[in-house]
Design an enzyme around this catalytic site. Structure first.
Site, mmCIF file in Angstrom:
data_model
loop_
_atom_site.group_PDB
_atom_site.id
_atom_site.type_symbol
_atom_site.label_atom_id
_atom_site.label_comp_id
_atom_site.label_asym_id
_atom_site.label_seq_id
_atom_site.Cartn_x
_atom_site.Cartn_y
_atom_site.Cartn_z
ATOM 1 N N LYS A 41 49.855 13.616 16.696
ATOM 2 C CA LYS A 41 49.307 13.336 15.365
ATOM 3 C C LYS A 41 50.191 12.426 14.514
ATOM 4 O O LYS A 41 49.691 11.636 13.718
ATOM 5 C CB LYS A 41 49.047 14.644 14.612
ATOM 6 C CG LYS A 41 47.857 15.412 15.153
ATOM 7 C CD LYS A 41 47.573 16.618 14.284
ATOM 8 C CE LYS A 41 46.347 17.349 14.792
ATOM 9 N NZ LYS A 41 45.922 18.406 13.864
ATOM 10 N N ASP A 65 42.055 17.421 8.706
ATOM 11 C CA ASP A 65 42.433 18.839 8.809
ATOM 12 C C ASP A 65 42.412 19.527 7.438
ATOM 13 O O ASP A 65 41.872 20.626 7.284
ATOM 14 C CB ASP A 65 43.840 18.983 9.399
ATOM 15 C CG ASP A 65 43.891 18.597 10.865
ATOM 16 O OD1 ASP A 65 42.918 18.872 11.586
ATOM 17 O OD2 ASP A 65 44.916 18.022 11.289
#
Ligand code: ATR
Length: 291
Positions: free
Chosen positions: A71, A107
């Site tokens: 990420k 997220d």
């Protein structure tokens, strides 16, 4: 569905990746909407990430989800990164616009939407976040941005909680504190908590009986959310449900972060219920509890 020369490809990359629920969730939505796209998973090792991103460009892969451990590392290979993803140094979604790769993070907004759709908007509420890793950072950022009254971050490694609180205080006016995990800090913080979010991996299979929270500290006027989705009902959520608190399980966060990625790629609202059903069926299939 019929796969032809026109079919576009979306994928999730990570390592490990075989247990990702994203292919099941996204393919259910794509099929439901009749979009000519398939979604697959690629295991990409750390040292192969740069090549994988080149492959996304050369094979014209349309959209990408990015999971652990890439990420942060993927950011340097992208052409553009959305300001929030850049700020939290975490990209979980990539859009390919004619070879130009643009990174986003869904997220935090996924967690926020999970709260909102369950009638637990953090605005004006006191929020306790357990954990200070990547997931906690993305979630805390969006909660701070949505004008919570107060945020307390408690983490096993106290220094990380303090650092995250400092990072957020520089950006938002919200009252934010970081503390080391202990019985005392937890009990004190829980007395002043409306929304409790477990953003640690505690309670994840095979450690189903683990929780950081003693059930006697929970109250029925709290909302308790867990980002762990396997098991769907963690020990924390079972305890919270038993005393009558509102509970939000990890599937909701997974769903709503996926829904935001879907919107970035296709500019349409995906069918949440279809996605939820696909995830639950897959989890039941895996645990052999199909009912
Ligand atoms: P993610 O990106 O999913 O957040 P991570 O960055 O590895 O993953 O963060 C995992 C979080 O779970 C951390 O807050 C971690 O605490 P530390 O920072 O002290 O490592 C927390 N965590 C994992 N196992 C834990 C345990 N047994 N008890 C308490 N916290 C735990």
């Amino acid at each position: 569905m019929k796969i032809t020369g026109h079919t576009k490809i979306c994928a999730v990359i990570g390592d490990p990746i075989e247990h990702s629920l994203s292919p099941v969730m996204h393919n259910a939505a794509l099929q439901h909407l009749g979009l000519d796209v398939i979604y697959v998973a690629f295991r990409v090792r750390g040292e192969a990430l740069e090549d994988a991103v080149k492959g996304v460009r050369s094979l014209n892969i349309y959209g990408l989800n990015v999971t652990m451990p890439h990420k942060t590392a993927i950011i340097k290979y992208l052409d553009e990164v959305d300001p929030i993803a850049k700020d939290i140094e975490s990209v979980n979604t990539v859009l390919n616009v004619n070879g130009k790769l643009i990174g986003f993070n869904t997220d935090g907004i996924g967690a926020l939407n999970a709260l909102r759709y369950n009638h637990a908007d953090p605005k004006g509420r006191r929020v306790l976040i357990l954990g200070a890793g990547g997931a906690a950072k993305a979630i805390a950022y969006q909660i701070a941005a949505s004008n919570a009254e107060k945020i307390v971050i408690i983490n096993r490694t106290g220094e990380k909680a303090k650092e995250l609180a400092k990072f957020l205080r520089k950006r938002f006016k919200v009252k934010i504190m970081g503390k080391q995990l202990s019985t005392i800090t937890l009990r004190k913080a829980l007395k002043e908590t409306d929304i409790l979010i477990n953003a640690t991996s505690v309670g994840m299979r095979p450690y189903n009986d683990q929780t950081l929270i003693d059930k006697q500290w929970l109250r029925r006027d709290m909302t308790v959310m867990d980002i762990v989705y396997d098991p769907v009902e963690t020990k924390l959520l079972i305890d919270a449900k038993n005393i009558g608190a509102k509970v939000i399980n990890g599937i909701d966060m997974l769903l709503y972060q996926g829904a935001e990625s879907f919107k970035i790629w296709f500019r349409v609202d995906p069918p949440i219920d279809v996605m939820r059903k696909a995830i639950i069926e897959e989890l039941e299939r895996r645990t052999g509890n199909a009912s």
